[in-house]
Write a protein that holds these residues in place. Sequence first.
Motif, PDB file in Angstrom:
ATOM      1  N   GLY A 200       4.031  -1.313   7.161  1.00  0.00           N
ATOM      2  CA  GLY A 200       4.684  -2.320   6.598  1.00  0.00           C
ATOM      3  C   GLY A 200       4.204  -3.175   5.492  1.00  0.00           C
ATOM      4  O   GLY A 200       5.154  -3.941   4.731  1.00  0.00           O
ATOM      5  N   LEU A 201       3.089  -2.968   5.000  1.00  0.00           N
ATOM      6  CA  LEU A 201       2.485  -3.440   4.056  1.00  0.00           C
ATOM      7  C   LEU A 201       2.561  -2.869   2.497  1.00  0.00           C
ATOM      8  O   LEU A 201       2.760  -1.528   2.621  1.00  0.00           O
ATOM      9  CB  LEU A 201       0.936  -3.807   3.964  1.00  0.00           C
ATOM     10  N   GLU A 202       2.889  -3.531   1.469  1.00  0.00           N
ATOM     11  CA  GLU A 202       2.944  -2.787   0.247  1.00  0.00           C
ATOM     12  C   GLU A 202       1.832  -2.039  -0.173  1.00  0.00           C
ATOM     13  O   GLU A 202       0.586  -2.561   0.162  1.00  0.00           O
ATOM     14  CB  GLU A 202       3.005  -3.817  -0.851  1.00  0.00           C
ATOM     15  N   GLY A 203       1.688  -0.902  -0.537  1.00  0.00           N
ATOM     16  CA  GLY A 203       0.427  -0.002  -0.937  1.00  0.00           C
ATOM     17  C   GLY A 203       0.254   1.033   0.341  1.00  0.00           C
ATOM     18  O   GLY A 203      -0.701   1.936   0.176  1.00  0.00           O
ATOM     19  N   GLY A 204       1.111   1.156   1.408  1.00  0.00           N
ATOM     20  CA  GLY A 204       0.979   2.075   2.289  1.00  0.00           C
ATOM     21  C   GLY A 204       0.125   1.915   3.663  1.00  0.00           C
ATOM     22  O   GLY A 204      -0.180   0.554   3.558  1.00  0.00           O
ATOM     23  N   PRO A 205       0.281   2.646   4.601  1.00  0.00           N
ATOM     24  CA  PRO A 205      -0.460   2.210   5.892  1.00  0.00           C
ATOM     25  C   PRO A 205      -1.956   2.154   5.746  1.00  0.00           C
ATOM     26  O   PRO A 205      -2.512   2.432   4.799  1.00  0.00           O
ATOM     27  CB  PRO A 205      -0.334   3.746   6.681  1.00  0.00           C
ATOM     28  N   MET A 206      -2.483   1.386   6.686  1.00  0.00           N
ATOM     29  CA  MET A 206      -3.822   0.775   6.757  1.00  0.00           C
ATOM     30  C   MET A 206      -4.298   1.446   8.114  1.00  0.00           C
ATOM     31  O   MET A 206      -3.826   1.078   9.122  1.00  0.00           O
ATOM     32  CB  MET A 206      -4.056  -0.709   6.588  1.00  0.00           C
ATOM     33  N   ARG A 207      -5.453   2.125   8.084  1.00  0.00           N
ATOM     34  CA  ARG A 207      -6.167   2.504   9.372  1.00  0.00           C
ATOM     35  C   ARG A 207      -7.148   1.368   9.787  1.00  0.00           C
ATOM     36  O   ARG A 207      -7.818   0.739   8.958  1.00  0.00           O
ATOM     37  CB  ARG A 207      -6.909   3.857   9.287  1.00  0.00           C
ATOM     38  N   LEU A 221     -10.638  -2.296   8.307  1.00  0.00           N
ATOM     39  CA  LEU A 221      -9.566  -1.624   7.917  1.00  0.00           C
ATOM     40  C   LEU A 221      -9.725  -0.803   6.785  1.00  0.00           C
ATOM     41  O   LEU A 221     -10.487  -1.183   5.902  1.00  0.00           O
ATOM     42  CB  LEU A 221      -8.499  -2.684   7.624  1.00  0.00           C
ATOM     43  N   THR A 222      -9.298   0.188   6.660  1.00  0.00           N
ATOM     44  CA  THR A 222      -9.162   1.154   5.467  1.00  0.00           C
ATOM     45  C   THR A 222      -8.088   1.724   4.994  1.00  0.00           C
ATOM     46  O   THR A 222      -7.083   2.124   5.756  1.00  0.00           O
ATOM     47  CB  THR A 222     -10.167   2.425   5.992  1.00  0.00           C
ATOM     48  N   ARG A 223      -7.968   1.847   3.606  1.00  0.00           N
ATOM     49  CA  ARG A 223      -6.809   2.409   2.858  1.00  0.00           C
ATOM     50  C   ARG A 223      -7.221   3.002   1.574  1.00  0.00           C
ATOM     51  O   ARG A 223      -8.100   2.046   0.844  1.00  0.00           O
ATOM     52  CB  ARG A 223      -5.602   1.497   2.912  1.00  0.00           C
ATOM     53  N   GLY A 224      -6.743   4.318   1.074  1.00  0.00           N
ATOM     54  CA  GLY A 224      -7.333   4.690  -0.122  1.00  0.00           C
ATOM     55  C   GLY A 224      -9.002   4.724  -0.459  1.00  0.00           C
ATOM     56  O   GLY A 224      -9.082   4.498  -1.669  1.00  0.00           O
ATOM     57  N   GLY A 225      -9.738   5.018   0.689  1.00  0.00           N
ATOM     58  CA  GLY A 225     -10.966   5.208   0.455  1.00  0.00           C
ATOM     59  C   GLY A 225     -11.771   3.564   0.520  1.00  0.00           C
ATOM     60  O   GLY A 225     -12.845   3.613   0.108  1.00  0.00           O
ATOM     61  N   GLN A 226     -10.907   2.630   0.440  1.00  0.00           N
ATOM     62  CA  GLN A 226     -11.700   1.377   0.377  1.00  0.00           C
ATOM     63  C   GLN A 226     -11.470   0.728   2.003  1.00  0.00           C
ATOM     64  O   GLN A 226     -10.668   0.839   2.750  1.00  0.00           O
ATOM     65  CB  GLN A 226     -10.761   0.259  -0.431  1.00  0.00           C
ATOM     66  N   THR A 227     -12.627  -0.095   2.146  1.00  0.00           N
ATOM     67  CA  THR A 227     -12.814  -0.461   3.510  1.00  0.00           C
ATOM     68  C   THR A 227     -12.872  -2.171   3.414  1.00  0.00           C
ATOM     69  O   THR A 227     -13.308  -2.661   2.531  1.00  0.00           O
ATOM     70  CB  THR A 227     -14.204  -0.174   4.132  1.00  0.00           C
ATOM     71  N   HIS A 228     -12.126  -2.795   4.340  1.00  0.00           N
ATOM     72  CA  HIS A 228     -11.909  -4.195   4.510  1.00  0.00           C
ATOM     73  C   HIS A 228     -12.465  -4.744   5.880  1.00  0.00           C
ATOM     74  O   HIS A 228     -12.021  -4.103   6.872  1.00  0.00           O
ATOM     75  CB  HIS A 228     -10.504  -4.680   4.262  1.00  0.00           C
ATOM     76  N   ALA A 229     -13.258  -5.517   5.802  1.00  0.00           N
ATOM     77  CA  ALA A 229     -13.977  -6.207   7.082  1.00  0.00           C
ATOM     78  C   ALA A 229     -12.875  -7.258   7.707  1.00  0.00           C
ATOM     79  O   ALA A 229     -12.083  -7.991   7.079  1.00  0.00           O
ATOM     80  CB  ALA A 229     -15.234  -7.054   6.874  1.00  0.00           C
ATOM     81  N   MET A 230     -12.900  -6.861   8.977  1.00  0.00           N
ATOM     82  CA  MET A 230     -11.995  -7.854   9.720  1.00  0.00           C
ATOM     83  C   MET A 230     -12.609  -9.420  10.033  1.00  0.00           C
ATOM     84  O   MET A 230     -14.000  -9.385  10.354  1.00  0.00           O
ATOM     85  CB  MET A 230     -11.549  -7.430  11.023  1.00  0.00           C
ATOM     86  N   THR A 246      -8.712  -7.904   0.469  1.00  0.00           N
ATOM     87  CA  THR A 246      -8.473  -6.843  -0.244  1.00  0.00           C
ATOM     88  C   THR A 246      -9.351  -6.951  -1.371  1.00  0.00           C
ATOM     89  O   THR A 246      -9.828  -8.050  -1.764  1.00  0.00           O
ATOM     90  CB  THR A 246      -7.195  -6.785  -0.476  1.00  0.00           C
ATOM     91  N   GLN A 247      -9.177  -5.922  -2.281  1.00  0.00           N
ATOM     92  CA  GLN A 247     -10.372  -5.683  -3.379  1.00  0.00           C
ATOM     93  C   GLN A 247      -9.832  -6.861  -4.622  1.00  0.00           C
ATOM     94  O   GLN A 247     -10.676  -7.050  -5.411  1.00  0.00           O
ATOM     95  CB  GLN A 247     -10.101  -4.207  -4.016  1.00  0.00           C
ATOM     96  N   ASP A 248      -8.570  -7.181  -4.407  1.00  0.00           N
ATOM     97  CA  ASP A 248      -8.125  -8.052  -5.523  1.00  0.00           C
ATOM     98  C   ASP A 248      -8.321  -9.545  -4.960  1.00  0.00           C
ATOM     99  O   ASP A 248      -7.870 -10.520  -5.631  1.00  0.00           O
ATOM    100  CB  ASP A 248      -6.553  -8.032  -5.692  1.00  0.00           C
ATOM    101  N   ARG A 249      -9.142  -9.913  -3.901  1.00  0.00           N
ATOM    102  CA  ARG A 249      -9.571 -10.878  -3.553  1.00  0.00           C
ATOM    103  C   ARG A 249      -8.643 -11.914  -2.847  1.00  0.00           C
ATOM    104  O   ARG A 249      -8.725 -13.089  -2.509  1.00  0.00           O
ATOM    105  CB  ARG A 249     -10.275 -11.758  -4.412  1.00  0.00           C
ATOM    106  N   LYS A 250      -7.518 -11.258  -2.478  1.00  0.00           N
ATOM    107  CA  LYS A 250      -6.423 -11.831  -1.644  1.00  0.00           C
ATOM    108  C   LYS A 250      -6.814 -11.815  -0.136  1.00  0.00           C
ATOM    109  O   LYS A 250      -7.231 -11.047   0.558  1.00  0.00           O
ATOM    110  CB  LYS A 250      -5.201 -11.124  -2.049  1.00  0.00           C
ATOM    111  N   VAL A 251      -6.622 -12.842   0.348  1.00  0.00           N
ATOM    112  CA  VAL A 251      -6.910 -13.373   2.039  1.00  0.00           C
ATOM    113  C   VAL A 251      -5.671 -12.998   2.601  1.00  0.00           C
ATOM    114  O   VAL A 251      -4.345 -13.457   2.212  1.00  0.00           O
ATOM    115  CB  VAL A 251      -7.262 -14.676   2.280  1.00  0.00           C
ATOM    116  N   HIS A 252      -5.506 -12.013   3.640  1.00  0.00           N
ATOM    117  CA  HIS A 252      -4.409 -11.802   4.328  1.00  0.00           C
ATOM    118  C   HIS A 252      -4.792 -12.360   5.811  1.00  0.00           C
ATOM    119  O   HIS A 252      -5.803 -11.707   6.514  1.00  0.00           O
ATOM    120  CB  HIS A 252      -4.018 -10.277   4.305  1.00  0.00           C
ATOM    121  N   ALA A 253      -3.700 -13.038   6.232  1.00  0.00           N
ATOM    122  CA  ALA A 253      -3.845 -13.476   7.733  1.00  0.00           C
ATOM    123  C   ALA A 253      -2.765 -12.840   8.608  1.00  0.00           C
ATOM    124  O   ALA A 253      -1.665 -13.050   8.343  1.00  0.00           O
ATOM    125  CB  ALA A 253      -3.897 -15.011   7.602  1.00  0.00           C
TER     126      ALA A 253
END
Length: 281
Positions: A200-207, A221-230, A246-253
Amino acid sequence: MKVLRVLLPILLTSWLNLACSSTAAPATGASAYEPVRGQAGKDVIWIPTPEGLIDKMLTAAKVSDQDKLFDLGAGDGIIAITAARKYGAQAVGIEYNPDMAQFARRKVAEAGLTNKVRIITGDIFQEDFSSASVVTLYLMPHLNLKLRPILLKMKPGTRVVSHAFTMGEWEPDETMSHQHSQAFFWVVPAQIEGAWVMTGLEGGPMRMSLSQTFQNIGGILTRGGQTHAMVGARLRGDEVKFQFITQDRKVHAFSGRVEGRRITGTVVSDFMHTPVEITRP
């Protein structure tokens, strides 16, 4: 002599009637069963829960007329009675001692609550209380631990309150006290450990890979080889909340609700509200 022959049967009958009534008197006039503080029961001793603590326990559990409360080891029935009388709940008490159970039924009848409170004579490990939305108990530590797996399989969001004793490593969500007594409150958590996919997010599914110890959760969370800590992950019943950057330093809640193998909710970022769905792969 004739008079004596006439009077003797009358006197004998009167004496027998008097003797029989004297013998029966203790049964009809015997005092009803009364429990004694500290008396032994099956694996427990009976100590009544103070009324002030009962109110705090039921308030913590937010008991209402929408609830069905089961009191495990009901004793004199005071918790079930209070839940019905003051909070409007339907209540069931399970008590092993048949004399104590009958005593509790008498108290229910005296309170005029036979339409809202039922006392079962039975074993808490044999009776089915899976329909409860609230479970109360005052047992012993080893019995709490024996009950814990049963409680954790109940519907997520079921509220559990224990007088005096904890659930081992399952940390309480809240602790309350009254005078010298304590009680502990838990919300049964959904089981969400393992792999998920968010869409549902822009950029495709996140595992997503989630870890869980009772109500404490974490993950990545991972997407496109990038990992994001919860970050700030929280699970309360079937309600899930967490953040990720995310990599662009945006906080997603994210906030959402678990429905079996599906979690639905919303991701908020930069004032954007995006509906998402998280499912088992």
